[in-house]
Design an enzyme around this catalytic site. Sequence first.
Site, PDB file in Angstrom:
ATOM      1  N   ASP A  44      33.492  69.313  63.346  1.00 46.48           N
ATOM      2  CA  ASP A  44      32.335  70.344  63.017  1.00 46.48           C
ATOM      3  C   ASP A  44      31.223  69.789  62.966  1.00 46.48           C
ATOM      4  O   ASP A  44      30.078  70.170  63.636  1.00 46.48           O
ATOM      5  CB  ASP A  44      32.846  70.971  61.858  1.00 46.48           C
ATOM      6  CG  ASP A  44      34.174  72.061  61.873  1.00 46.48           C
ATOM      7  OD1 ASP A  44      34.348  72.258  62.794  1.00 46.48           O
ATOM      8  OD2 ASP A  44      34.798  72.316  60.917  1.00 46.48           O
ATOM      9  N   ARG A  69      28.634  65.977  45.794  1.00 47.25           N
ATOM     10  CA  ARG A  69      27.576  66.721  46.577  1.00 47.25           C
ATOM     11  C   ARG A  69      26.289  66.549  45.925  1.00 47.25           C
ATOM     12  O   ARG A  69      25.361  66.462  46.775  1.00 47.25           O
ATOM     13  CB  ARG A  69      27.983  68.407  46.478  1.00 47.25           C
ATOM     14  CG  ARG A  69      29.343  68.728  47.047  1.00 47.25           C
ATOM     15  CD  ARG A  69      29.652  68.054  48.343  1.00 47.25           C
ATOM     16  NE  ARG A  69      30.671  68.624  48.956  1.00 47.25           N
ATOM     17  CZ  ARG A  69      31.830  67.774  49.608  1.00 47.25           C
ATOM     18  NH1 ARG A  69      31.766  66.616  49.379  1.00 47.25           N
ATOM     19  NH2 ARG A  69      32.733  68.270  49.969  1.00 47.25           N
ATOM     20  N   ASP A  82      30.764  74.557  47.959  1.00 44.23           N
ATOM     21  CA  ASP A  82      29.907  73.531  48.373  1.00 44.23           C
ATOM     22  C   ASP A  82      28.513  73.906  48.983  1.00 44.23           C
ATOM     23  O   ASP A  82      27.625  73.400  48.785  1.00 44.23           O
ATOM     24  CB  ASP A  82      30.666  72.621  49.432  1.00 44.23           C
ATOM     25  CG  ASP A  82      31.536  71.765  48.879  1.00 44.23           C
ATOM     26  OD1 ASP A  82      31.590  71.250  47.611  1.00 44.23           O
ATOM     27  OD2 ASP A  82      32.568  71.143  49.461  1.00 44.23           O
ATOM     28  N   SER A 116      42.824  71.368  54.651  1.00 42.30           N
ATOM     29  CA  SER A 116      41.346  70.866  54.671  1.00 42.30           C
ATOM     30  C   SER A 116      41.208  69.787  53.593  1.00 42.30           C
ATOM     31  O   SER A 116      41.885  70.139  52.403  1.00 42.30           O
ATOM     32  CB  SER A 116      40.470  72.110  54.281  1.00 42.30           C
ATOM     33  OG  SER A 116      39.214  71.346  54.017  1.00 42.30           O
TER      34      SER A 116
END
Length: 402
Positions: free
Chosen positions: A14, A95, A124, A175
């Site tokens: 991605d 993050r 996220d 994922s």
Amino acid sequence: MTDRVVLAYSGGLDTSVAIGWLADQTGAEVIAVAIDLGQGGEDLEQVRQRALDCGAAEAVVVDAKDEFAEEFCLPALKANALYMERYPLVSALSRPLIVKHLVATAQKYDASVVSHGCTGKGNDQVRFEVGVGALAPDLSVVAPVRDYAWTREKAIAYAEERSLPIDATKSSPYSIDQNLWGRAVETGFLEDIWNAPVPDLYSYTQDPQTPREPDEVIIGFDRGVPVSIDGRPVTVLECVQQLNARGGAQGIGRLDLVEDRLVGIKSREVYEAPGALVLITAHQELENVTLERDLARFKRGVEQRWGELTYDGLWFSPLKQALDTFLDHTQQSVTGEIRMTLHGGRAVPTGRRSPASLYDFNLATYDAGDSFDQSLSKGFVELWGLPSRIAAARDQRLIDSA
């Protein structure tokens, strides 16, 4: 001057496709930023070269393992942070560190836009964008997957059309996001919450039911910071790495959780966090020995709020920063060692010693040498229960007069 977009780059399909797509859509140069958070896998130089081969004008790679351990995992340990009282924050901790480096790179290269590969369903997107807004409110954000319905099928077609140097056909049934503090797995057959996890889902941990010898470990702390394992000095990074290996070998740290996402939906996640759970268990036990009762009670509420703020993407918020100051203060006496047995998926404390211990053997013992004056307790109990007795008598009078 050519505009630039700074992209959080993982090296996968991605974000590799996003490099060319962002350049096509915006006419800007794309600066890819890849960060080593202790997730393992490919060498960062390979990741950097892939970003360049996919069209990035520049690719920045950062070895942030020690930074992640010291500035993100350690505060989470001091907070005994467990979202919904079970989950040691994995993605939520990484993050804000990624955001910090995205912003620094944007400022270095005079970029006006940052980009990430998050969907519109997850947490996220909030963590990235709220974090960017807190550190650099002048930056704007582009999220191709969310904002332009960029599907995996579109990504594969885009990669094949442009012969990008990435395996566009490789597809994982899950994922996965992983770093030093743990591993998070979702989607695929896990979305049916009746389905049990299968063995090949796990990577950080062995089957806890497999017969094996117990592993005894002694973890030393200095003011809340883990500083030794079995008497040998370690950095925070080394400590987590070693306990990931030893705890994982005993099957410690597996969690299967339906959790409340920030966007308002529930999701099913499977986690592995062996080192984090061993450390949090040891740290909590040492606090039981060294923290005064009212401070410990109040701290538990702060811990929950700290975990919620971090999970909800508010790492840089004023309240989170204020709570950090409180938590640091609570750690002044959290020094000592905890002995634990790691076995069968559990980390069990078996010994505690601390120069700052509040445990007094002579007060606690029921044997000879007891220094606790039990004759004082009768009056204490009378006074402690007095408000309840007065209220009960009042209630009875009201009933009798009705």
